[in-house]
Structures are given as structure tokens and as C-alpha cells.
Motif scaffolding. Structure first.
Motif, PDB file in Angstrom:
ATOM      1  N   PHE A  46       0.842  -1.188   0.000  1.00  0.00           N
ATOM      2  CA  PHE A  46       0.000   0.000   0.000  1.00  0.00           C
ATOM      3  C   PHE A  46       0.882   1.245   0.000  1.00  0.00           C
ATOM      4  O   PHE A  46       2.049   1.210   0.395  1.00  0.00           O
ATOM      5  CB  PHE A  46      -0.917   0.019   1.229  1.00  0.00           C
ATOM      6  N   ASP A  47       0.297   2.372  -0.406  1.00  0.00           N
ATOM      7  CA  ASP A  47       1.019   3.634  -0.363  1.00  0.00           C
ATOM      8  C   ASP A  47       1.429   3.961   1.072  1.00  0.00           C
ATOM      9  O   ASP A  47       2.566   4.353   1.325  1.00  0.00           O
ATOM     10  CB  ASP A  47       0.129   4.738  -0.934  1.00  0.00           C
ATOM     11  N   ARG A  48       0.507   3.789   1.988  1.00  0.00           N
ATOM     12  CA  ARG A  48       0.782   3.938   3.421  1.00  0.00           C
ATOM     13  C   ARG A  48       0.261   2.692   4.127  1.00  0.00           C
ATOM     14  O   ARG A  48      -0.866   2.273   3.919  1.00  0.00           O
ATOM     15  CB  ARG A  48       0.120   5.189   3.986  1.00  0.00           C
ATOM     16  N   GLY A  49       1.104   2.134   4.990  1.00  0.00           N
ATOM     17  CA  GLY A  49       0.683   0.926   5.682  1.00  0.00           C
ATOM     18  C   GLY A  49      -0.435   1.203   6.660  1.00  0.00           C
ATOM     19  O   GLY A  49      -1.525   0.614   6.580  1.00  0.00           O
ATOM     20  N   VAL A  50      -0.169   2.106   7.613  1.00  0.00           N
ATOM     21  CA  VAL A  50      -1.178   2.532   8.586  1.00  0.00           C
ATOM     22  C   VAL A  50      -1.209   4.054   8.557  1.00  0.00           C
ATOM     23  O   VAL A  50      -0.166   4.705   8.678  1.00  0.00           O
ATOM     24  CB  VAL A  50      -0.852   2.039  10.010  1.00  0.00           C
ATOM     25  N   ASP A  51      -2.381   4.627   8.415  1.00  0.00           N
ATOM     26  CA  ASP A  51      -2.557   6.080   8.366  1.00  0.00           C
ATOM     27  C   ASP A  51      -3.444   6.489   9.536  1.00  0.00           C
ATOM     28  O   ASP A  51      -4.621   6.100   9.584  1.00  0.00           O
ATOM     29  CB  ASP A  51      -3.201   6.474   7.036  1.00  0.00           C
ATOM     30  N   VAL A  52      -2.882   7.243  10.482  1.00  0.00           N
ATOM     31  CA  VAL A  52      -3.607   7.680  11.675  1.00  0.00           C
ATOM     32  C   VAL A  52      -3.761   9.194  11.574  1.00  0.00           C
ATOM     33  O   VAL A  52      -2.783   9.931  11.692  1.00  0.00           O
ATOM     34  CB  VAL A  52      -2.849   7.315  12.965  1.00  0.00           C
ATOM     35  N   LEU A  53      -4.976   9.666  11.342  1.00  0.00           N
ATOM     36  CA  LEU A  53      -5.218  11.082  11.090  1.00  0.00           C
ATOM     37  C   LEU A  53      -6.245  11.638  12.071  1.00  0.00           C
ATOM     38  O   LEU A  53      -7.314  11.051  12.261  1.00  0.00           O
ATOM     39  CB  LEU A  53      -5.723  11.289   9.659  1.00  0.00           C
ATOM     40  N   GLN A  54      -5.905  12.755  12.706  1.00  0.00           N
ATOM     41  CA  GLN A  54      -6.834  13.500  13.560  1.00  0.00           C
ATOM     42  C   GLN A  54      -7.523  12.594  14.581  1.00  0.00           C
ATOM     43  O   GLN A  54      -8.719  12.719  14.838  1.00  0.00           O
ATOM     44  CB  GLN A  54      -7.870  14.241  12.706  1.00  0.00           C
ATOM     45  N   SER A  55      -6.763  11.699  15.148  1.00  0.00           N
ATOM     46  CA  SER A  55      -7.298  10.725  16.104  1.00  0.00           C
ATOM     47  C   SER A  55      -6.579  10.869  17.436  1.00  0.00           C
ATOM     48  O   SER A  55      -5.518  11.486  17.522  1.00  0.00           O
ATOM     49  CB  SER A  55      -7.146   9.307  15.552  1.00  0.00           C
ATOM     50  N   MET A  56      -7.127  10.265  18.471  1.00  0.00           N
ATOM     51  CA  MET A  56      -6.535  10.321  19.808  1.00  0.00           C
ATOM     52  C   MET A  56      -6.389   8.905  20.363  1.00  0.00           C
ATOM     53  O   MET A  56      -7.260   8.066  20.185  1.00  0.00           O
ATOM     54  CB  MET A  56      -7.426  11.141  20.751  1.00  0.00           C
TER      55      MET A  56
END
Length: 273
Positions: free
Chosen positions: A102-112
Motif C-alpha cells: 500500500f502507499d501507506r501501511g497505517v494512516d492515523v489522522l486526527q485521532s486520539m
């Protein structure tokens, strides 16, 4: 081909740890939006779109857990796709398996309060990307052959990156883009085309402690835009440029070991380039 896995409901196991019971609920295929804790039972070969998306938040006592069960989520290398996407969700755990292609394996955005642990990631662009939010833990992952960053923090706060192995990335572990109060500890970074561990671009408050960086361009790089950096007990050995390169005066350095680097073992802002 899409192989199916099973969504399982989390229960509190012995010793208070969150466990996953043996009975099944709904099926998971490529593209599934996960809204309850789940464990894969087969590899997922995802020919289009994202692998899986976390679509619900947990709580402090009961996070949403995606356990890959030792299996692999695979993409076809197409740009813009994500293995596991977490956007604007809180109290989530992703663990125990592999993500590739994948382009990014794990994408964590605007999360807590997201935990990413025990993954092996081989991504085209970024292995594990964290943007916004904070109080995350990125630990005990192996990230290889990323086209840009193995692990990247941007615009996040109070995040711990610990006990990861990053190999053969362009940039190994990057802390940048208006991050505050983050901690990078006990990681091993080798073979990066540029820095092994780097902090730059308006960072305020970063601790880089007890890491081992070898055979990178610069082992550890701290840019001039960084304030309140702390480097302690790191080992920078055999890098192709500087072992430790610091361009800011807002830094504390204690008990770092640097030797056998091709340029300077330790370069500060007062040293010539």
C-alpha cells in the motif's frame, strides 16, 4: 482474490487484558469499515481501494481492537491507497500482523490514543503515518523499504515511538510539521537513504533517547527550527554522513555514543558544514 476473515467482539480476559473470543459475528473483506473489535482469520488480498478502515471509536477501558491474527493485508502497490486507515477515531488498537503493497501501511489522522504494535509493514510511501491528534503509542513494529518515511509524526502531540525497527527507508523516523512533546526511544534504524531519526519543521519538545542508528546518511538530525530537543544515550555508529547532526541551540545532549561515522561523529550549529 478476496479471502474472508471474521469480526469478533472483544471481552475482558484474564488479568484485565482485552481478549477476543472464539465465536464469530460479521465477515470482514477488503474495504470493510470496522465498527467493533475484530480479528482476521485469513490473509486479505486487496486488489483495489484501501485494505480496512476503522469507523468507530472505543473508550479508555474498551478500545476498538483490530487484531490481524498474524495474517497479511496486501495491496497491489497502487498510489494513494492505505492498508489500515484511522481517521478521526479514538481509543483504537491495531496489532499483530503484516501490511504490504500500500502507499501507506497505517494512516492515523486526527485521532486520539491510537496504539499500533506488532506489525510488519512494507509500504510504497510511508510505513506508519501519524498526522494530527495525539497520545498515541507506536511500538514493536518492523518497517522496511519505505519510499519516504518508515515512521512519521506530523502535527501530533504526546506520542511515544518505541522499540521499532526501521530498515532501508528514505527517511527512517521523522518528527516534523508542528509536533509537540513527543518521545522517540529504544528504536533501531538502519540503511536510510537520508536521516535515521530526524526532527525538523517547527518541532517543540522532542526526546530522542536510547536509540541505535547505523548505516544511514546522518544517524540523528535535529534541524534549526526545533526547540527543546533532548538527546540522551543514543548510539550512532557507522553512518555515511554525521553520527549526530544538530543545527539548533535549543538542545540538551547527554551520554550519546557516536563513532565510526564517515563525516563527523557529532556536528553542532557552530561546526562548518
Amino acid at each position: 482474490m478476496r479471502l474472508r476473515a471474521l469480526v469478533l467482539v472483544a471481552t475482558l480476559g484474564p488479568g484485565g487484558a482485552w481478549a477476543l473470543p472464539a465465536h464469530a459475528a460479521d465477515e470482514v473483506t477488503c474495504g470493510t469499515v470496522i465498527t467493533a473489535s475484530a480479528q482476521l482469520t485469513h490473509d486479505l488480498d486487496c486488489a483495489s481501494g484501501d485494505g480496512l478502515t476503522i469507523g468507530a471509536s472505543g473508550t479508555e477501558g474498551e478500545p476498538v481492537v483490530l487484531d490481524l491474527g498474524g495474517f497479511t493485508i496486501s495491496g497491489d502497490g497502487t498510489g494513494g491507497r492505505v492498508g489500515v486507515r484511522i481517521d478521526s477515531q479514538h481509543h483504537v488498537v491495531v496489532r499483530n500482523g503484516s501490511i504490504a503493497g500500500f502507499d501507506r501501511g497505517v494512516d492515523v489522522l486526527q485521532s486520539m490514543r491510537v496504539g499500533v504494535s506488532g506489525l510488519t509493514v512494507n509500504a510504497v510511501d510511508r510505513g506508519i503515518n501519524v498526522g494530527g491528534g495525539g497520545y498515541h503509542t507506536i511500538e514493536r513494529n518492523t518497517v522496511t523499504a519505505s519510499g519516504r518515511d518508515g515512521i512519521r509524526l506530523g502535527a501530533t502531540t504526546n506520542t511515544l515511538v518505541t522499540r521499532n525497527t526501521v530498515q532501508d527507508a528514505n527517511w527512517g523516523i521523522s518528527i516534523g510539521g508542528y509536533t509537540t512533546r513527543n518521545f522517540v526511544e529504544l528504536n533501531t534504524v538502519t540503511g536510510s537513504a537520508r536521516h535515521g531519526i530526524g526532527a525538523f519543521d517547527n518541532v517543540r519538545g522532542v526526546a530522542i533517547v536510547r536509540n541505535v542508528v547505523t548505516n544511514n546518511a546522518d544517524g540523528i538530525f535535529v534541524g534549526k527550527e526545533v526547540e527543546e530537543a533532548h538527546l540522551e544515550s543514543n548510539e550512532a555508529v557507522g553512518n555515511r554522513g554525521d553520527g549526530i547532526h544538530v543545527d539548533t541551540s535549543s538542545v540538551t545532549m547527554l551520554n550519546n555514543l557516536a563513532h565510526g561515522n564517515q563525516s563527523m561523529d557529532v556536528r553542532t550549529e557552530d561546526d562548518p558544514d
